[in-house]
Design an enzyme around this catalytic site. Structure first.
Site, short mmCIF file in Angstrom:
data_model
loop_
_atom_site.label_atom_id
_atom_site.label_comp_id
_atom_site.label_asym_id
_atom_site.label_seq_id
_atom_site.Cartn_x
_atom_site.Cartn_y
_atom_site.Cartn_z
N CYS A 182 0.82 -1.21 0.00
CA CYS A 182 0.00 0.00 0.00
C CYS A 182 0.86 1.27 0.00
O CYS A 182 0.39 2.34 -0.31
CB CYS A 182 -0.99 -0.01 1.15
SG CYS A 182 -0.27 -0.49 2.71
N HIS B 185 18.86 0.30 -2.27
CA HIS B 185 17.45 0.65 -2.05
C HIS B 185 16.63 -0.61 -1.72
O HIS B 185 15.85 -0.62 -0.78
CB HIS B 185 16.88 1.35 -3.27
CG HIS B 185 15.45 1.77 -3.12
ND1 HIS B 185 15.08 2.86 -2.36
CD2 HIS B 185 14.30 1.23 -3.58
CE1 HIS B 185 13.76 2.97 -2.37
NE2 HIS B 185 13.26 1.99 -3.11
#
Lengths: 436, 272
Positions: free
Chosen positions: A50, A99
């Site tokens: 989300c 990342h």
């Protein structure tokens, strides 16, 4: 060949954009397949939660591939080139890997240290392997990200402490009662934070929840949501006898829970411990209650203090976690570098020469019994056997370089000949847990 | 020979457990405490072997010297703690158990591996029952006290609303309270059995006013203290802070009187 990551998260794009980017249920073909079929793309991993969308890929023409992936995302999200600048971020090579590791270790999360993200990364990876869109490099990258996350969890205290007010209630309940199984809680009044606290308690094993409110219908509505029992407000006093945890958040201007009520309840409950969490402002519970034996009273400021202090601890721990991410990134990159053709050929030759030298050494006594010329003949013979054996694999490796399949060949070769055994040390792994 | 080896092993491993528990507390991690629990279990194993070989060496007369008592006391304390630990995950409580067992073991060191002359009187079966149960009862009393102290600290931490510092990972109140309760109840049972066995024996063998023997009076005081606490807990419904305070108070009182009694009075209980 390069590693490319294009993504969008809660910091760069609003929710409605992220919603459009996320894969729809029953979407065919799956985004993984769609991206895999774009030009110059060899491996793909797709993560959608989300809070973020991440497309991690191994590509041949980094610039073209980046444009292709961005265009695909832009069409999906329905935003302009200009907006794409803001919504999307791009990392390549080492930065892409860093990342990925930070995401898996929950350092990039909205709530730093929240534990769900690792599970989501694992699920996404399982899906990618099922669809066969990952290969040598991404498999290794994902496994390294799992290891990074595990190390962060066990070697730092990043995930140990409650950082939200509502979760601090759970931490306190555990300090008083230990396990929450067989424990019951009473929610007095309804507020968002109180509901959240109740939800956390249930998730942590609470077995029974009772709700009460000045307007019974409101309590009944909530009771349906929670699968709990609603009681009229007048029964508050009697139910104080049975519950272990009370969470209060009414809008009342007077004390809803008084010293008399608790004195009385304590006698009837034979002094069993009771934890009262008063989230209301103005307060619902008389502060004097906190001074009584076997009653533990915390108000909103106390909870905030706990959450703040835990937040500080987390920041310290996050710095340690960044170091782990750095270490793992360096390790991965050095593995990746070893996948280049030339160093592999050198490694392979060295290994074989080493074996030969060892065997010559072992046959020392016999060799010395030969004449000088014979010894040279033996050495030349062995050299030429080695050369012949190595000739074909090395040729294929070099050809693979031009065909674009060198990574798989190199990886396979490195495994067959165990060329990586020395440079990568085994990870240190430890276990650590939350309370007890 | 075995005895000495296992004595040193037990001492070293108890020391390791103490260090691990301390690390866990100071570094505020649960992880070392988990290892400490296993270390503690290993120490208990060595401790058991030590006692087995010692007793085997002298035909299973269990208690011949005061050192034997220390040894068995420490063994009971560790054993009961490990038992409770199986039921409640109160690992960090071990920080108070491991050093106590270690000290008791060191105190008993002069007696380990030394040949002893065994007084005839101590070979009776009843005497064995008497001493075994009485010591286990007292060890449980000490365990109840240590859990009580931990309870009082945790109570202060929670009431003071301060989560920081050394005591962050103390066990939950409920578990500490339960340990205190179980230890008191079983301690009373053990002590009762021990005292009754002793009385039967004394009635048959001893003459004179042994009822007024200092150690016997002390035992009765200890028994009454236990009984009062158990009664307050079960019948009156004491929970939490109050029984914890009283357990600690009674224990300190009994410990002091025990020492005084040993110095000031002669007793028919003195064999060593």
């Amino acid at each position: 060949m390069n590693i490319l990551l294009v993504g969008s998260n809660h910091k760069t794009a609003p929710l409605e954009v992220r919603e459009r980017l996320a894969p729809k249920e029953e979407e065919t073909p799956h985004p993984l397949i769609t991206v895999k079929n774009l030009p110059f793309i060899r491996e793909v991993f797709f993560l959608s939660t989300c809070n973020r969308i991440e497309v991690l890929s191994v590509v041949e023409e980094a610039e073209t591939a980046e444009r292709e992936i961005k265009d695909w995302l832009r069409n999906r999200g329905g935003f302009s080139l200009h907006q794409a600048e803001r919504y999307l971020y791009t990392y390549t090579g080492e930065e892409a890997i860093r990342h990925l590791f930070r995401v898996a270790a929950s350092l990039d999360s909205l709530i730093v240290g929240e534990p769900q993200i690792l599970g989501q990364v694992k699920d996404a990876y399982r899906q990618a392997t099922e669809m066969g869109t990952t290969g040598t490099i991404l498999n290794r990258a994902l496994h390294s990200s799992f290891r990074t996350a595990k190390r962060v969890r066990t070697e730092t205290g990043l995930a140990n402490h409650a950082v939200s007010v509502s979760y601090a209630a759970v931490e306190l309940a555990k300090k008083v009662f230990g396990k929450l199984e067989k424990k019951s809680a009473l929610l007095v009044g309804a507020g968002e934070m109180a509901e959240l606290a109740a939800r956390h308690l249930i998730k942590n094993g609470l077995s029974r929840l009772i709700l009460t409110n000045r307007t019974l219908s409101r309590a009944q509505e909530l009771a349906v949501v929670f699968g709990a029992r609603a009681i009229p407000f007048q029964e508050l006093t009697s139910v104080l006898t049975e519950v272990d945890i009370v969470i209060s958040s009414t809008g009342a201007s007077n004390y809803v829970i008084t010293t008399n009520m608790i004195t009385d309840a304590l006698r009837r409950r034979r002094n069993r411990l009771i934890l009262i969490i008063d989230i209301a402002v103005p307060r619902d519970a008389d502060p004097e209650i906190g001074k009584m034996d076997n009653v533990y009273l915390f108000d909103i400021d106390d909870l905030q203090d706990i959450a703040d202090e835990n937040m500080n601890m987390r920041q310290v721990e996050a710095q340690k976690a960044e170091l782990i991410v750095e270490e793992e990134t360096v390790r991965f990159m050095s593995w990746l570098k070893s996948l280049e053709t030339v160093p592999t050929i050198i490694d392979l030759r060295e290994k074989v020469e080493h074996i030969m030298a060892q065997e010559m050494e072992r046959a020392g006594a016999w060799l010395r019994s030969l004449s000088e010329t014979d010894r040279k003949e033996v050495a030349i013979l062995m050299q030429s056997v080695i050369k012949k054996i190595l000739h074909d694999p090395i040729t294929v490796l070099k050809e693979g370089h031009t065909e674009g399949g060198e990574i798989d060949f190199v990886a396979a070769l490195r495994r067959f000949f165990k060329l990586d055994e020395k440079p990568i040390p085994p990870p240190r792994e430890r276990k650590d847990d939350a309370l007890s | 020979m075995n005895t000495i080896v296992f004595f040193y092993l037990a001492v070293v491993v108890y020391l390791m457990a103490t260090v691990l528990y301390t690390v866990s507390l100071v570094r505020r991690r649960v992880h070392p405490a988990k290892h400490a629990s296993w270390t503690m279990a290993t120490a208990f194993l060595f401790h058991s072997l030590l006692m087995f070989f010692m007793w085997q060496g002298r035909g299973f007369t269990l208690f011949a010297t005061a050192y034997d008592v220390f040894l068995f006391f420490a063994w009971s304390l560790t054993g009961f703690y490990l038992l409770f630990q199986l039921r409640t995950k109160t690992r960090v409580l071990g920080i108070s158990i491991a050093p106590v067992s270690l000290i008791l073991l060191l105190l008993s060191s002069p007696g380990v591996g030394e040949p002893v002359s065994i007084p005839k009187i101590l070979e009776s079966g009843l005497v064995h029952v008497h001493v075994l149960f009485a010591i286990m009862g007292e060890a449980l009393f000490l365990l109840a006290t240590l859990a009580g102290i931990a309870y009082l600290i945790q109570d202060r931490v929670l009431k003071g609303k301060r989560q920081r510092g050394l005591f962050r990972y103390l066990p939950p109140l409920k578990d500490l309270d339960r340990i205190n309760e179980w230890a008191l109840i079983w301690g009373l049972v053990f002590l009762t059995v021990g005292i009754i066995a002793g009385m039967f024996y004394a009635r048959v063998t001893w003459t004179g006013s042994w009822h007024l023997d200092a150690k016997i009076i002390w035992s009765w005081v200890a028994w009454v203290a236990f009984a009062v606490l158990v009664h307050q807990r079960l019948a009156i419904g004491w929970t939490g802070r109050r029984p914890a305070i009283f357990t600690c108070g009674f224990f300190i009182f009994l410990a002091i009187t025990f020492i005084l009694e040993n110095f000031l009075f002669t007793s028919q209980h003195r064999f060593f």
